[in-house]
Enzyme design. Structure first.
Site, PDB file in Angstrom:
ATOM      1  CB  SER A   1      10.901  -0.642   1.634  1.00 48.09           C
ATOM      2  OG  SER A   1      10.450  -1.773   1.465  1.00 48.09           O
TER       3      SER A   1
ATOM      4  CG  ASP B   1     -10.089  -6.188   6.733  1.00 54.33           C
ATOM      5  OD1 ASP B   1     -10.132  -6.020   5.442  1.00 54.33           O
ATOM      6  OD2 ASP B   1      -9.166  -6.632   7.493  1.00 54.33           O
TER       7      ASP B   1
ATOM      8  CG  HIS C   1      -6.776  -2.925   9.019  1.00 59.29           C
ATOM      9  ND1 HIS C   1      -8.050  -3.126   9.075  1.00 59.29           N
ATOM     10  CD2 HIS C   1      -6.179  -4.155   9.723  1.00 59.29           C
ATOM     11  CE1 HIS C   1      -8.510  -4.348   9.966  1.00 59.29           C
ATOM     12  NE2 HIS C   1      -7.382  -4.921  10.126  1.00 59.29           N
TER      13      HIS C   1
ATOM     14  N   GLY D   1      -2.073  -3.132  -3.012  1.00 54.31           N
ATOM     15  CA  GLY D   1      -1.464  -1.854  -3.449  1.00 54.31           C
ATOM     16  C   GLY D   1      -0.946  -1.790  -4.838  1.00 54.31           C
TER      17      GLY D   1
ATOM     18  CD  GLU E   1       2.872  -8.333  11.804  1.00 58.42           C
ATOM     19  OE1 GLU E   1       3.398  -9.026  10.840  1.00 58.42           O
ATOM     20  OE2 GLU E   1       1.435  -8.172  11.475  1.00 58.42           O
TER      21      GLU E   1
ATOM     22  CD  GLN F   1      -3.094  -0.711   0.029  1.00 59.75           C
ATOM     23  OE1 GLN F   1      -3.360   0.440  -0.307  1.00 59.75           O
ATOM     24  NE2 GLN F   1      -3.720  -1.830  -0.371  1.00 59.75           N
TER      25      GLN F   1
END
EC number: 1.1.1.86
Length: 334
Positions: free
Chosen positions: A52, A190, A107, A133, A83, A28
């Protein structure tokens, strides 16, 4: 009645002049950051050093450690795995928040279950695309979009709703339409969908069907084809036109079997079990178990994962997929 908001519904650009920090640059994160940037917004990325971090730099972003990104930003979108959000928030985000900032999520888990408790002087909102994403990014580039949900948990500035709608428009979601919700509703629906149907339910259904055929003496390969491989054909039809499209497309034999045998498999007891799953989500039992297991090094989680990876259906599938080069096979590293 559910109201859907589109581009023309967003009368005020509440993001104009604000710096947006995208925390995380995974599925995302890369999509949100690139879509917002392409729409002319001032976007930076906050992430720890690693692949990343380097990828975000290659994509042309100013990239900072999380704490520094938060210090610079007005709007902070947290796009990290559930988490790890709690620890990152406590150690790197919370100490650097300022009154009037907006804290955002895709979320609602950590806000709804109070793993994260933001200060009262910041806005808290949700923008949750209903797709992965890569699809959020691809459709944006193509000029369309993935629909999304949006909602406000805390409105400290009086502008939280405008900011959330502007953010949804910024990532392109209002092209397709966005639906207003709450953190509670988004989180509970969800989790229920994942546990009772999309992941837990369908995986157990497929495994049980495979085991039933194999235990009755049928070849494992045929069992795999009938209960797992052909699932994609059905799901694609359902995705494109609902259950009525499936029933329109299949044979009369299959449709008749659907009506007479489906209720024998998914009995009223199954629905009662679904209600029990939903209750454990609503009362926080599932969240508490997940959080505690995470704090304990995910011992139960990793044990359960290993058990499922060892199921016979996985070995059969790996061999059969070698016969089908048209499938873009993905090898999972364990």
């Amino acid at each position: 009645m559910t109201k859907v908001y589109y581009d023309q519904s967003v009368e005020k650009d509440a993001l104009q002049g604000k710096k947006i920090a995208i925390i995380g640059y995974g599925s995302q994160g890369h999509a949100h950051a690139q879509n917002l940037k392409d729409n002319g917004y001032d976007v930076i990325v906050g992430i720890r050093p690693g692949h990343s971090f380097d990828k975000a730099k290659e994509d042309g972003f100013d990239v900072y450690p999380v704490a520094e990104a938060v210090k610079q930003a007005d709007v902070i979108m947290v796009l990290l795995p559930d988490e790890i959000q709690g620890n990152v928030y406590k150690n790197e985000i919370e100490p650097n928040l300022e009154a009037g900032n907006a804290l955002a999520f895709a979320h609602g888990f950590n806000i709804h279950f109070e793993v994260i408790k933001p200060p009262k002087d910041v806005d808290v909102f949700l923008v949750a695309p209903k797709g992965p994403g890569h699809l959020v990014r691809r459709t944006f580039v193509e000029g369309t979009a993935v629909p999304a949900l949006f909602g406000v948990q805390q409105d400290a500035t009086g502008q939280a709703r405008d900011i959330s709608l502007s953010y949804a428009k910024g990532i392109g979601a209002t092209r397709a339409g966005v639906i207003e919700t709450t953190f509670k509703e988004e989180t509970e629906t969800d989790l229920f969908g994942e546990q009772a149907v999309l992941c837990g339910g369908i995986h157990k259904l497929i495994q049980s069907g495979f085991e039933t055929l194999v235990e009755a003496g049928y070849q494992k390969e045929l069992a795999y084809f009938e209960v797992l491989h052909e699932m994609k054909l059905i799901v694609d039809l359902m995705y494109e036109g609902g259950m009525e499209n499936v029933r329109y497309s299949i044979s009369n034999t299959a449709e008749y079997g659907d009506y007479v045998s489906g209720p024998r498999v998914i009995t009223p007891d199954v629905k009662d079990n679904m209600k029990a799953v939903l209750k454990d989500i609503q009362n926080g039992n599932f969240a508490n178990s997940f959080v505690k297991d995470n704090e304990n090094g995910f011992k139960e989680f990793y044990k359960l994962r290993e058990q499922q990876h060892g199921h016979e259906i996985e070995a059969v599938g790996r061999e059969l997929r070698k016969m089908m080069p048209f499938i873009k096979s993905k090898s999972i590293q364990k």
